[in-house]
Scaffold this motif. Structure first.
Motif, mmCIF file in Angstrom:
data_model
loop_
_atom_site.group_PDB
_atom_site.id
_atom_site.type_symbol
_atom_site.label_atom_id
_atom_site.label_comp_id
_atom_site.label_asym_id
_atom_site.label_seq_id
_atom_site.Cartn_x
_atom_site.Cartn_y
_atom_site.Cartn_z
ATOM 1 N N ARG A 1 0.743 -1.378 -0.219
ATOM 2 C CA ARG A 1 0.076 0.056 -0.011
ATOM 3 C C ARG A 1 1.189 1.197 0.414
ATOM 4 N NH1 ARG A 1 -2.239 -3.974 3.712
ATOM 5 N NH2 ARG A 1 -4.003 -4.396 2.741
ATOM 6 N N ILE A 2 0.324 2.242 -0.898
ATOM 7 C CA ILE A 2 1.336 3.453 -1.204
ATOM 8 C C ILE A 2 0.319 4.130 0.343
ATOM 9 C CG2 ILE A 2 2.024 5.121 -2.272
ATOM 10 C CD1 ILE A 2 3.760 2.604 -2.974
ATOM 11 N N VAL A 3 0.562 5.088 0.902
ATOM 12 C CA VAL A 3 -0.161 5.824 1.767
ATOM 13 C C VAL A 3 0.145 7.617 1.561
ATOM 14 C CG1 VAL A 3 -0.730 6.484 3.816
ATOM 15 C CG2 VAL A 3 -0.425 4.200 3.054
ATOM 16 N N PRO A 4 0.090 8.392 1.025
ATOM 17 C CA PRO A 4 0.832 10.207 0.814
ATOM 18 C C PRO A 4 0.359 10.191 2.320
ATOM 19 C CG PRO A 4 -0.809 9.885 -0.763
ATOM 20 C CD PRO A 4 -0.883 7.886 -0.051
ATOM 21 N N LEU A 5 0.874 10.587 3.463
ATOM 22 C CA LEU A 5 0.912 12.106 3.968
ATOM 23 C C LEU A 5 1.004 13.595 3.861
ATOM 24 C CD1 LEU A 5 1.808 9.306 6.606
ATOM 25 C CD2 LEU A 5 -0.372 9.256 5.728
ATOM 26 N N GLY A 6 1.167 12.879 2.848
ATOM 27 C CA GLY A 6 1.816 14.861 2.317
ATOM 28 C C GLY A 6 2.621 15.530 1.379
ATOM 29 N N GLY A 7 1.937 16.433 0.117
ATOM 30 C CA GLY A 7 2.667 16.807 -1.062
ATOM 31 C C GLY A 7 2.466 16.141 -1.650
ATOM 32 N N LEU A 8 0.711 15.497 -1.935
ATOM 33 C CA LEU A 8 -0.406 15.189 -3.024
ATOM 34 C C LEU A 8 -0.971 15.939 -2.521
ATOM 35 C CD1 LEU A 8 1.302 12.613 -3.079
ATOM 36 C CD2 LEU A 8 -0.008 11.518 -3.909
ATOM 37 N N ASP B 1 -3.403 13.673 -0.821
ATOM 38 C CA ASP B 1 -3.268 12.937 0.825
ATOM 39 C C ASP B 1 -4.521 11.801 1.239
ATOM 40 O OD1 ASP B 1 -0.669 15.165 0.339
ATOM 41 O OD2 ASP B 1 -1.423 16.086 1.492
ATOM 42 N N GLY B 2 -3.972 11.178 1.630
ATOM 43 C CA GLY B 2 -4.927 10.195 2.245
ATOM 44 C C GLY B 2 -5.261 9.580 1.799
ATOM 45 N N GLN B 3 -5.493 8.612 0.499
ATOM 46 C CA GLN B 3 -5.968 8.399 -0.506
ATOM 47 C C GLN B 3 -4.508 7.356 -1.025
ATOM 48 O OE1 GLN B 3 -7.410 11.312 -3.836
ATOM 49 N NE2 GLN B 3 -9.114 9.772 -3.566
ATOM 50 N N VAL B 4 -5.256 6.216 -0.456
ATOM 51 C CA VAL B 4 -4.124 4.613 -0.402
ATOM 52 C C VAL B 4 -4.777 4.105 -1.405
ATOM 53 C CG1 VAL B 4 -3.668 2.765 0.819
ATOM 54 C CG2 VAL B 4 -4.435 4.469 1.981
ATOM 55 N N LEU B 5 -3.153 3.738 -2.928
ATOM 56 C CA LEU B 5 -3.273 2.820 -3.637
ATOM 57 C C LEU B 5 -2.692 1.526 -3.256
ATOM 58 C CD1 LEU B 5 -3.278 2.788 -6.596
ATOM 59 C CD2 LEU B 5 -1.119 2.860 -6.613
ATOM 60 N N MET C 1 5.208 10.168 2.406
ATOM 61 C CA MET C 1 4.659 9.255 2.125
ATOM 62 C C MET C 1 4.974 7.898 2.718
ATOM 63 S SD MET C 1 4.777 7.551 -1.888
ATOM 64 C CE MET C 1 3.159 8.688 -2.577
ATOM 65 N N ALA C 2 4.192 6.936 3.191
ATOM 66 C CA ALA C 2 4.689 5.831 3.713
ATOM 67 C C ALA C 2 3.921 4.395 2.496
ATOM 68 C CB ALA C 2 3.645 5.645 4.663
ATOM 69 N N ILE C 3 4.734 3.824 2.630
ATOM 70 C CA ILE C 3 4.765 2.186 2.284
ATOM 71 C C ILE C 3 5.000 1.239 2.666
ATOM 72 C CG2 ILE C 3 5.826 0.590 0.206
ATOM 73 C CD1 ILE C 3 7.070 3.306 -1.035
ATOM 74 N N GLU C 4 3.551 -0.469 3.151
ATOM 75 C CA GLU C 4 3.199 -0.805 3.984
ATOM 76 C C GLU C 4 3.407 -2.025 3.462
ATOM 77 O OE1 GLU C 4 -0.149 -1.252 7.310
ATOM 78 O OE2 GLU C 4 -0.534 -0.332 5.255
ATOM 79 N N ALA C 5 3.835 -2.917 3.542
ATOM 80 C CA ALA C 5 3.697 -4.224 3.486
ATOM 81 C C ALA C 5 3.753 -5.153 3.884
ATOM 82 C CB ALA C 5 4.914 -4.299 2.028
ATOM 83 N N ASP C 6 2.717 -6.563 4.316
ATOM 84 C CA ASP C 6 2.502 -7.435 5.461
ATOM 85 C C ASP C 6 3.153 -7.030 7.214
ATOM 86 O OD1 ASP C 6 3.063 -9.531 5.996
ATOM 87 O OD2 ASP C 6 5.481 -10.588 6.072
ATOM 88 N N GLY C 7 2.949 -5.960 7.223
ATOM 89 C CA GLY C 7 2.974 -5.226 8.379
ATOM 90 C C GLY C 7 4.012 -4.525 8.872
ATOM 91 N N ARG C 8 4.905 -4.446 8.123
ATOM 92 C CA ARG C 8 6.175 -2.980 8.141
ATOM 93 C C ARG C 8 5.729 -2.387 7.129
ATOM 94 N NH1 ARG C 8 8.792 -4.261 12.277
ATOM 95 N NH2 ARG C 8 10.745 -3.870 11.069
ATOM 96 N N ILE C 9 6.053 -0.963 7.994
ATOM 97 C CA ILE C 9 6.882 0.387 7.517
ATOM 98 C C ILE C 9 7.274 0.730 6.725
ATOM 99 C CG2 ILE C 9 5.489 3.181 7.099
ATOM 100 C CD1 ILE C 9 3.102 1.415 9.039
ATOM 101 N N ALA C 10 7.908 1.293 5.934
ATOM 102 C CA ALA C 10 9.213 2.003 5.196
ATOM 103 C C ALA C 10 8.579 4.103 4.708
ATOM 104 C CB ALA C 10 9.388 1.857 4.075
ATOM 105 N N VAL C 11 8.473 4.851 5.427
ATOM 106 C CA VAL C 11 8.529 6.100 5.194
ATOM 107 C C VAL C 11 9.877 6.897 4.621
ATOM 108 C CG1 VAL C 11 8.162 8.024 6.457
ATOM 109 C CG2 VAL C 11 7.845 6.597 7.471
ATOM 110 N N VAL C 12 9.395 7.548 2.811
ATOM 111 C CA VAL C 12 9.670 8.876 2.463
ATOM 112 C C VAL C 12 9.857 9.956 3.133
ATOM 113 C CG1 VAL C 12 9.960 9.268 0.049
ATOM 114 C CG2 VAL C 12 9.869 7.428 0.102
ATOM 115 N N ASP C 13 11.270 10.578 3.296
ATOM 116 C CA ASP C 13 10.865 11.836 3.408
ATOM 117 C C ASP C 13 9.924 12.176 4.848
ATOM 118 O OD1 ASP C 13 13.045 12.723 1.672
ATOM 119 O OD2 ASP C 13 11.837 13.029 0.143
#
Length: 550
Positions: free
Chosen positions: A6-13, A413-417, A21-33
Motif C-alpha cells: 500500500r502507498i499512503v501519501p500523508l503530504g505533498g499530493l 493526501d490520504g488516498q491509499v493505492l 509518504m509511507a509504503i506498507e507491506a506485510d505489517g511493515r512500513i517504510a517512510v519516504v521523507d
C-alpha cells in the motif's frame, strides 16, 4: 500469493511541500521523507507540518525512514516525527549533515545512517521492503531517488529531480540505473510533478554561471545575490563570479552562514582563503570589491533581504547603484510578498534583476520532456504523479498517458493505492490526514490548532468587536451597556447606537431564567451584535462578549 503493498501519501499530493509518504507491506512500513510547508499568508504560523498521527499509531511497524535530499519540504518535520517514532533514518552525507543541527536544536535523538548512491538498505529486520538509493540531479548536493524492492515488484520513487546534462558537481543523474530497473520491470513509478506544466527541458545549472558573470561585469557598485541557502551549487557559482571580478564575499542570514560553513567543512564548496569577509570590515570595502550572499528569496518578512529592503538590517544599508540579484524562482503563492520586497529595494535606489531573459536562476525540477524521458526509461506498469498541486499531478498523468502508461492513478493526501496480485486500485477508505500549524521556535512542534488559525483568518478578514455588558447578579437586569469597542471593523463608526439597540432588544426577549445564566446572556449578546454588524457593514467580524455581574 504475495502480500499486497500500500502507498499512503500523508503530504505533498495536492500541495507544493510537506512531502511525506509511507509504503506498507506485510505489517511493515517504510517512510519516504517528512517535510514541512511554509505558510503564504500572515497568520502568525512559522511552518505547517503533515498530521503524522497515522504513523505514530503504527510506530512499532515503522522499520526505516528514507530521505531523498535535504530540503526543508522533505526533512523539516522529522524532529516532530522522531520524538515518537524510533526508526533508523537513511540519507546521503549532505542530507544528514543538514538534518543533524535541526534535531539537536529540537533536543531529539535519532539513529542516522549515512548511505551512498547504489547502496541498498532494508526497512527493518525481516521486512519485505528495502530501498536502493540512486543518484539524481537537483538544486542541492547528494539528492537521490529510491528503488524499492517489495512483494509486488519494484517501486521507483523519483525524489525531486531534473536531468541536468552538465551538473556543477556530483555524479549526475544515474539514468542507466533507471533504465536497467525498467528493463527488469517496474510495477509503479512515483514521480516529481512540480514543473509538469512547463514544456521542454529545464536549463542546466551551468547556464547560471555565465549570466551571473555578465551581471557582475555591469554592476557599478556592490552586488547582493539572494538564493536558497541549501543551493550549494548556486552559491559556488556566485563565488566563482565574485572571484573573477575581485570581489570578496559576505554572508547575511543565519541559514546562509551555517550552510556555507557546513558545505566548506564537508568539501562541497570551494572558497579561496582571501574571499570571505565579515562585518564590520565588509562595510569599509569599496563598492566594486564586495559581493553579499543573502537569504530571503521568497519575501519572508524576517529574512535578511526583507530587512535590507526596509532599511532595518544592523550590518548593511542599501545604496543607490547597488545591484540585487534574485537567483531563485518565485514559489507559487509568494509572488505578492516577493513583489513587495522588490518594490522596496527599488525605492532605495537599488537595481533589481531576477529570472527573465537571462538565466539568473534555473529550476531544480524536471520539465515535461525530462519527466517523459524518465517515464520512458522506467517503463512502469503503473504511474502516480507526486509532489505538486492537483493541476500539476493531472498534467503529469497526461504526460504518462502520452508515453503509453495505462495504469495511471491520481491520488491526494490520504488516498491509499494498493498493489496486489489481482491488480492495482485505490482503496475506498482513506487514512486520516491533515495539517499541523506550528511555531518551531516557541512551541517546538506543538500544534497551534486549526481553530486558532481559523480565528486568525477571521480577525484578519473582518476584524474584532468587543461588547461589554454589566448586569445585576440577582436579577440579570442590565445595569450598563453594552459598550462596544472595535478594531479593524469597517463601517463600525456611526453604527454604534443601532448595534447597541439591537443587542438590548435581544436581551429583553430572554426569559427571567435565561437572564440568570451568564453563558446565555453572552451568546445572545454575541449573536445580536454580529447579526447587526452584518446588516450594517456586510461583514461578519469576530464578536467577543464580556458579561460582568454586580
Amino acid at each position: 500469493m504475495a502480500p499486497p503493498v500500500r502507498i499512503v501519501p500523508l503530504g505533498g499530493l495536492g500541495e507544493i511541500g510537506m512531502n511525506c509518504m509511507a509504503i506498507e507491506a506485510d505489517g511493515r512500513i517504510a517512510v519516504v521523507d517528512c517535510g514541512i510547508l511554509f505558510p503564504n499568508e500572515p497568520i502568525g504560523v512559522d511552518l505547517i507540518a503533515p498530521d503524522l498521527g497515522w504513523l505514530r499509531e503504527r510506530r512499532e511497524q515503522v522499520g526505516a525512514i528514507y530521505l531523498t535530499h535535504g530540503h526543508e519540504d522533505h526533512i523539516g518535520a522529522l524532529p516532530f516525527l522522531l520524538r515518537d517514532v524510533k526508526a533508523p533514518v537513511y540519507g546521503t552525507r549532505f542530507t544528514l549533515a543538514l538534518l543533524r543541527p535541526r534535531l539537536d536544536e529540537a533536543g531529539v535523538a535519532a539513529d542516522l545512517r549515512e548511505v551512498a548512491p547504489g547502496e541498498l538498505r532494508p526497512a527493518g529486520e525481516a521486512s519485505p521492503l528495502a530501498a536502493e538509493f540512486y543518484a539524481v540531479t537537483h538544486s542541492i548536493p547528494d539528492a537521490c531517488g529510491l528503488a524499492f524492492s517489495t512483494p509486488q515488484g519494484t517501486i521507483v520513487h523519483s525524489g525531486d529531480f531534473k536531468i541536468d546534462p552538465r551538473p556543477i558537481a556530483g555524479p549526475g543523474f544515474d539514468l542507466a540505473r533507471v533504465e536497467a530497473l525498467g528493463a527488469r520491470g517496474v510495477r509503479l513509478l512515483l514521480s516529481d510533478s512540480t514543473n509538469s506544466e512547463r514544456p521542454g527541458s529545464s536549463l542546466s545549472e551551468a547556464e547560471v554561471g555565465a549570466a551571473l558573470e555578465e551581471a557582475f561585469e555591469r554592476a557599478p557598485g556592490r552586488v547582493f545575490v539572494a538564493c536558497f541557502a541549501s543551493n550549494i551549487h548556486r552559491i559556488q557559482q556566485v563565488a566563482n563570479a565574485a572571484r573573477a571580478f575581485g570581489r570578496r564575499l559576505a554572508l547575511l542570514g543565519r541559514s546562509m552562514e551555517s550552510n556555507v560553513r557546513l558545505a566548506q567543512s564537508l568539501g562541497y564548496l570551494d572558497l579561496p582563503a582571501w574571499m570571505p569577509v565579515g562585518f564590520p570590515e565588509a562595510r569599509e570595502l569599496p563598492p566594486k570589491e564586495l559581493c553579499v550572499l543573502t537569504t530571503g528569496t521568497q519575501g519572508e518578512p524576517r529574512s535578511a533581504l526583507s530587512r535590507l529592503a526596509r532599511g532595518e538590517h544592523p550590518d548593511l544599508d542599501l545604496a543607490p547603484g547597488d545591484l540585487v540579484i534574485l537567483s531563485s524562482r518565485f514559489i507559487p503563492g509568494n509572488e505578492v510578498a516577493v513583489g513587495e520586497v522588490v518594490n522596496a529595494l527599488c525605492r532605495r535606489g537599488a537595481q533589481v534583476a531576477y529570472e527573465g531573459l537571462r538565466p539568473l536562476h534555473v529550476s531544480g525540477h524536471a520539465q515535461e520532456a525530462e519527466q517523459r524521458r524518465l517515464i520512458a526509461l522506467a517503463r512502469p506498469e503503473h504511474f502516480v504523479p507526486i509532489h505538486g498541486e492537483y493541476r500539476h499531478l493531472a498534467r503529469h498523468a497526461a504526460h504518462a498517458a502520452s508515453e503509453g502508461v495505462r495504469g495511471r492513478h491520481l491520488l491526494l493526501d490520504g488516498q491509499v493505492l494498493e498493489l496486489g496480485d489481482g491488480g492495482v486500485s485505490v482503496l475506498a477508505e482513506p487514512v486520516p490526514v491533515g495539517r499541523v500549524y506550528t511555531d518551531r521556535d516557541a512551541l517546538l512542534g506543538q500544534d497551534i490548532g486549526a481553530m486558532v488559525v481559523k480565528d486568525r483568518r477571521l480577525l484578519a478578514e473582518a476584524g474584532l468587536c468587543i461588547a461589554v455588558l454589566v448586569v445585576d447578579k440577582a436579577t440579570g437586569a442590565v445595569i450598563r451597556g453594552p459598550e462596544l469597542f472595535a478594531r479593524g471593523v469597517a463601517g463600525f463608526e456611526g453604527a454604534e447606537d443601532e448595534l447597541r439597540a439591537e443587542a438590548l432588544r435581544a436581551l429583553d426577549e430572554l426569559t427571567p431564567q435565561a437572564r440568570l445564566s451568564v453563558e446565555e446572556v453572552q451568546e445572545t449578546l454575541r449573536v445580536a451584535v454580529r447579526r447587526s454588524l452584518k446588516r450594517a457593514t456586510g461583514k461578519r467580524p469576530t464578536v467577543l462578549p464580556v458579561v460582568l455581574e454586580l
